[in-house]
Design a protein around this motif. Structure first.
Motif, PDB file in Angstrom:
ATOM      1  N   LYS A  83      -7.594   3.651  -8.638  1.00 54.20           N
ATOM      2  CA  LYS A  83      -6.960   2.359  -8.329  1.00 54.20           C
ATOM      3  C   LYS A  83      -5.476   2.388  -8.671  1.00 54.20           C
ATOM      4  O   LYS A  83      -4.650   1.891  -7.899  1.00 54.20           O
ATOM      5  N   LEU A  84      -5.135   2.973  -9.796  1.00 56.74           N
ATOM      6  CA  LEU A  84      -3.727   3.050 -10.191  1.00 56.74           C
ATOM      7  C   LEU A  84      -2.949   3.950  -9.233  1.00 56.74           C
ATOM      8  O   LEU A  84      -1.852   3.597  -8.787  1.00 56.74           O
ATOM      9  N   GLY A  87      -2.560   2.178  -5.862  1.00 55.80           N
ATOM     10  CA  GLY A  87      -1.559   1.122  -5.988  1.00 55.80           C
ATOM     11  C   GLY A  87      -0.152   1.680  -6.023  1.00 55.80           C
ATOM     12  O   GLY A  87       0.768   1.137  -5.407  1.00 55.80           O
ATOM     13  N   LEU A  90       0.751   2.744  -2.490  1.00 54.78           N
ATOM     14  CA  LEU A  90       1.074   1.564  -1.681  1.00 54.78           C
ATOM     15  C   LEU A  90       2.441   0.998  -2.050  1.00 54.78           C
ATOM     16  O   LEU A  90       3.216   0.606  -1.185  1.00 54.78           O
ATOM     17  N   PHE A  91       2.725   0.945  -3.343  1.00 47.52           N
ATOM     18  CA  PHE A  91       4.027   0.466  -3.803  1.00 47.52           C
ATOM     19  C   PHE A  91       5.139   1.323  -3.221  1.00 47.52           C
ATOM     20  O   PHE A  91       6.133   0.807  -2.695  1.00 47.52           O
ATOM     21  N   HIS A 130      -5.888  -8.780  -3.756  1.00 50.05           N
ATOM     22  CA  HIS A 130      -6.362  -8.001  -4.909  1.00 50.05           C
ATOM     23  C   HIS A 130      -7.209  -8.862  -5.825  1.00 50.05           C
ATOM     24  O   HIS A 130      -8.285  -8.462  -6.257  1.00 50.05           O
ATOM     25  N   THR A 134     -11.274  -8.091  -6.396  1.00 47.92           N
ATOM     26  CA  THR A 134     -11.660  -7.475  -7.657  1.00 47.92           C
ATOM     27  C   THR A 134     -12.511  -8.379  -8.535  1.00 47.92           C
ATOM     28  O   THR A 134     -12.867  -8.000  -9.631  1.00 47.92           O
TER      29      THR A 134
END
Length: 135
Positions: A83-84, A87, A90-91, A130, A134
């Protein structure tokens, strides 16, 4: 008091982004254009943040609690998970395409709202998505 300090800190951060030119998406895109008209300005801004942040971490370790809160809000884990990583990817894609990240985008609402608003709306939609997915 905490709200006032948050507002003051955000205003100072936004002013720093504007003064340094980092609220300008074209400057960010030029920094990411390694094989074209590369602009190293963002690298100097990042490097200039290293010393104050290193000092802040040293001071934080000596404090029992922050000035305007009952405890420090630090990450509980250093684990790198999917997930990190997703993310972060995507960032990076959003940063490269839009030339904005959350801080400069919000500062951009005051400078050029017509160009910053779509990014901020997409950012808020992503945050809502998100939160919704989640739970």
């Amino acid at each position: 008091m905490a709200l006032l300090l948050a507002l003051l800190s955000g205003t100072l951060f936004g002013a720093g982004l504007v003064i340094s030119g980092m609220a300008d998406p074209m400057r960010v895109r030029a920094f990411l254009d390694l094989f074209g008209a590369w602009d190293p300005t963002l690298a100097f801004v990042m490097a200039g943040a290293i010393l104050p942040m290193a000092l802040a971490w040293r001071v934080q370790r000596r404090l029992e609690r922050p000035f305007a809160d009952s405890r420090f809000s630090l990450p509980e884990t250093r684990r790198l998970d999917g997930k990190l990583a997703f993310g972060a990817i995507l960032f990076g894609i959003g940063w490269g395409l839009g030339g904005l990240c959350p801080g400069p985008a919000i500062a951009g609402l005051a400078l050029a709202p017509a160009s910053a608003a779509p990014f901020v709306l997409a950012m808020l939609a992503g945050m809502a998505l998100h939160r919704f997915t989640t739970r």
